[in-house]
Write a protein that holds these residues in place. Structure first.
Motif, short mmCIF file in Angstrom:
data_model
loop_
_atom_site.label_atom_id
_atom_site.label_comp_id
_atom_site.label_asym_id
_atom_site.label_seq_id
_atom_site.Cartn_x
_atom_site.Cartn_y
_atom_site.Cartn_z
N SER A 1 -13.69 -15.56 -51.81
CA SER A 1 -14.54 -15.14 -52.93
C SER A 1 -15.11 -16.36 -53.64
O SER A 1 -14.60 -17.47 -53.49
CB SER A 1 -13.74 -14.29 -53.91
OG SER A 1 -12.70 -15.05 -54.48
N GLN A 2 -16.17 -16.12 -54.40
CA GLN A 2 -16.84 -17.22 -55.07
C GLN A 2 -16.30 -17.40 -56.48
O GLN A 2 -15.97 -16.42 -57.16
CB GLN A 2 -18.35 -16.94 -55.15
CG GLN A 2 -19.03 -16.81 -53.80
CD GLN A 2 -18.85 -15.43 -53.19
OE1 GLN A 2 -18.67 -14.45 -53.89
NE2 GLN A 2 -18.87 -15.36 -51.88
N THR A 3 -16.20 -18.61 -56.90
CA THR A 3 -15.77 -18.91 -58.26
C THR A 3 -16.67 -19.99 -58.85
O THR A 3 -17.24 -20.80 -58.12
CB THR A 3 -14.31 -19.39 -58.32
OG1 THR A 3 -14.17 -20.54 -57.47
CG2 THR A 3 -13.35 -18.30 -57.89
N ILE A 4 -16.78 -19.98 -60.16
CA ILE A 4 -17.57 -20.97 -60.87
C ILE A 4 -16.73 -21.56 -61.98
O ILE A 4 -16.04 -20.84 -62.69
CB ILE A 4 -18.89 -20.35 -61.40
CG1 ILE A 4 -19.72 -21.41 -62.15
CG2 ILE A 4 -18.64 -19.12 -62.25
CD1 ILE A 4 -21.14 -20.94 -62.45
N HIS A 5 -16.78 -22.87 -62.10
CA HIS A 5 -15.95 -23.57 -63.07
C HIS A 5 -16.83 -24.43 -63.98
O HIS A 5 -17.72 -25.13 -63.50
CB HIS A 5 -14.94 -24.48 -62.36
CG HIS A 5 -14.05 -23.75 -61.42
ND1 HIS A 5 -12.95 -23.03 -61.84
CD2 HIS A 5 -14.09 -23.63 -60.08
CE1 HIS A 5 -12.36 -22.50 -60.78
NE2 HIS A 5 -13.03 -22.84 -59.71
N GLN A 6 -16.54 -24.37 -65.26
CA GLN A 6 -17.21 -25.21 -66.23
C GLN A 6 -16.16 -25.95 -67.03
O GLN A 6 -15.13 -25.40 -67.38
CB GLN A 6 -18.01 -24.37 -67.23
CG GLN A 6 -19.33 -23.86 -66.75
CD GLN A 6 -20.09 -23.19 -67.86
OE1 GLN A 6 -20.25 -21.97 -67.88
NE2 GLN A 6 -20.58 -23.99 -68.82
N TRP A 7 -16.48 -27.19 -67.36
CA TRP A 7 -15.59 -27.92 -68.26
C TRP A 7 -16.37 -28.99 -69.02
O TRP A 7 -17.43 -29.41 -68.57
CB TRP A 7 -14.42 -28.55 -67.50
CG TRP A 7 -14.76 -29.61 -66.51
CD1 TRP A 7 -14.78 -30.95 -66.71
CD2 TRP A 7 -15.08 -29.40 -65.14
NE1 TRP A 7 -15.11 -31.58 -65.55
CE2 TRP A 7 -15.29 -30.66 -64.57
CE3 TRP A 7 -15.22 -28.26 -64.34
CZ2 TRP A 7 -15.63 -30.82 -63.23
CZ3 TRP A 7 -15.56 -28.43 -63.01
CH2 TRP A 7 -15.77 -29.70 -62.47
N PRO A 8 -15.87 -29.34 -70.21
CA PRO A 8 -14.70 -28.76 -70.87
C PRO A 8 -15.01 -27.40 -71.49
O PRO A 8 -16.17 -27.02 -71.57
CB PRO A 8 -14.39 -29.79 -71.96
CG PRO A 8 -15.72 -30.36 -72.31
CD PRO A 8 -16.50 -30.40 -71.03
N ALA A 9 -14.01 -26.71 -71.95
CA ALA A 9 -14.21 -25.42 -72.60
C ALA A 9 -14.75 -25.59 -74.01
O ALA A 9 -15.56 -24.79 -74.47
CB ALA A 9 -12.88 -24.63 -72.65
N THR A 10 -14.30 -26.60 -74.69
CA THR A 10 -14.82 -26.92 -76.02
C THR A 10 -15.02 -28.43 -76.12
O THR A 10 -14.32 -29.21 -75.47
CB THR A 10 -13.87 -26.47 -77.15
OG1 THR A 10 -12.60 -27.11 -76.96
CG2 THR A 10 -13.66 -24.97 -77.12
N LEU A 11 -15.98 -28.80 -76.95
CA LEU A 11 -16.30 -30.21 -77.09
C LEU A 11 -16.89 -30.45 -78.48
O LEU A 11 -17.76 -29.70 -78.92
CB LEU A 11 -17.31 -30.63 -76.02
CG LEU A 11 -17.67 -32.10 -75.89
CD1 LEU A 11 -16.42 -32.92 -75.56
CD2 LEU A 11 -18.73 -32.28 -74.81
N VAL A 12 -16.37 -31.45 -79.15
CA VAL A 12 -16.91 -31.86 -80.45
C VAL A 12 -17.42 -33.28 -80.31
O VAL A 12 -16.66 -34.17 -79.92
CB VAL A 12 -15.83 -31.79 -81.55
CG1 VAL A 12 -16.42 -32.20 -82.90
CG2 VAL A 12 -15.25 -30.38 -81.63
N GLN A 13 -18.70 -33.48 -80.63
CA GLN A 13 -19.33 -34.77 -80.43
C GLN A 13 -20.09 -35.19 -81.69
O GLN A 13 -20.66 -34.33 -82.37
CB GLN A 13 -20.32 -34.70 -79.26
CG GLN A 13 -19.69 -34.51 -77.88
CD GLN A 13 -19.07 -35.78 -77.36
OE1 GLN A 13 -17.87 -35.97 -77.51
NE2 GLN A 13 -19.88 -36.63 -76.77
N PRO A 14 -20.16 -36.48 -81.96
CA PRO A 14 -20.97 -36.93 -83.09
C PRO A 14 -22.44 -36.97 -82.72
O PRO A 14 -22.80 -37.12 -81.53
CB PRO A 14 -20.43 -38.35 -83.37
CG PRO A 14 -19.86 -38.80 -82.07
CD PRO A 14 -19.36 -37.57 -81.37
N VAL A 15 -23.29 -36.83 -83.73
CA VAL A 15 -24.73 -36.97 -83.53
C VAL A 15 -25.03 -38.33 -82.90
O VAL A 15 -24.44 -39.34 -83.29
CB VAL A 15 -25.47 -36.84 -84.88
CG1 VAL A 15 -26.93 -37.23 -84.73
CG2 VAL A 15 -25.37 -35.41 -85.39
#
Lengths: 112, 115
Positions: free
Chosen positions: A1-15
């Motif tokens: 079966s096909q799967t899709i992965h994204q990372w990171p789940a959350t991210l906090v970055q400065p301007v």
């Protein structure tokens, strides 16, 4: 079966900082790949799509760019993040045109 | 401009009742439509799709109806369960030519199932 992965789940970055979000698909070859952004309580806005390695189409002018260095890898980048880049970023794949798109679980990006 | 929109932003139903979520689209040339379910903090999950050569399609507890005359799409959920609580999006699949398609999403309907 096909799967899709994204990372990171959350991210906090400065301007002004750079960004790199990665998406990979397993179990299929030569998929169409997509990056979307979703504002809170809203529908999805298509940012980029790709029908093959190195082929990127941009839907809206913005501070972001996309790349597809490998068949099943799709990367969303920015050299300098803006406050307005905050949002929920979703990657999706489809087998071919006019077929369902299947989404990853997204990255919640907050810019401070 | 062309768009896909939803009639009801929120829908509250009792557990066990049937739910109907509606969607209007404006591009009469679109030939493919998809319903997605999105739970909080997750990506949209494919539920069911329908092509324009059909007016009804059934899945497990779900039915999609397409009325091309009035450009209306609906999703029916039978015997609604608490796990059905989510935001539901309709999407119009627009053929752009070449080798890709684009999904135009509606703004979503929040389905709240009351126990």
């Amino acid at each position: 079966s096909q799967t899709i992965h994204q990372w990171p789940a959350t991210l906090v970055q400065p301007v002004g900082s750079p960004l790199s979000l990665e998406c990979t698909v397993e179990g299929t070859s030569n998929p169409n790949l997509y990056w979307y952004r979703q504002a809170a309580g809203r529908g999805l806005q298509l940012l980029f799509y790709s029908v093959g390695i190195g082929q990127i189409s941009s839907e809206v002018p913005q501070n972001l760019s996309a790349s597809r260095p490998q068949d099943r890898q799709f990367i969303l980048s920015s050299k300098k993040l803006l406050l307005s880049d905050s949002g929920f970023y979703l990657c999706a794949w489809s087998r071919q045109a006019n077929q369902p798109q299947h989404f990853g679980d997204g990255t919640r990006l907050s810019i401070l | 401009g062309e768009s896909v929109g939803l009639h009801l932003p929120t829908l509250s139903v009792q557990e066990g009742d049937n739910s109907i979520i509606n969607c209007a689209y404006s591009n009469s040339a679109s030939d493919y439509f998809i319903w997605y379910k999105q739970e909080s903090g997750k990506g949209p999950q494919f539920i069911i799709d329908i092509r324009s050569n059909m007016d009804k399609r059934q899945g497990q507890r779900v039915t999609v109806l397409l009325n091309k005359t009035v450009k209306h799409l609906s999703l029916q959920i039978a015997a609604t369960q608490p796990g059905d609580s989510a935001v539901y999006f309709c999407a119009e699949n627009r053929w752009e030519g070449g080798a890709t398609n684009k999904l135009i999403f509606g703004t979503g309907t929040l389905l709240a199932v009351q126990p």
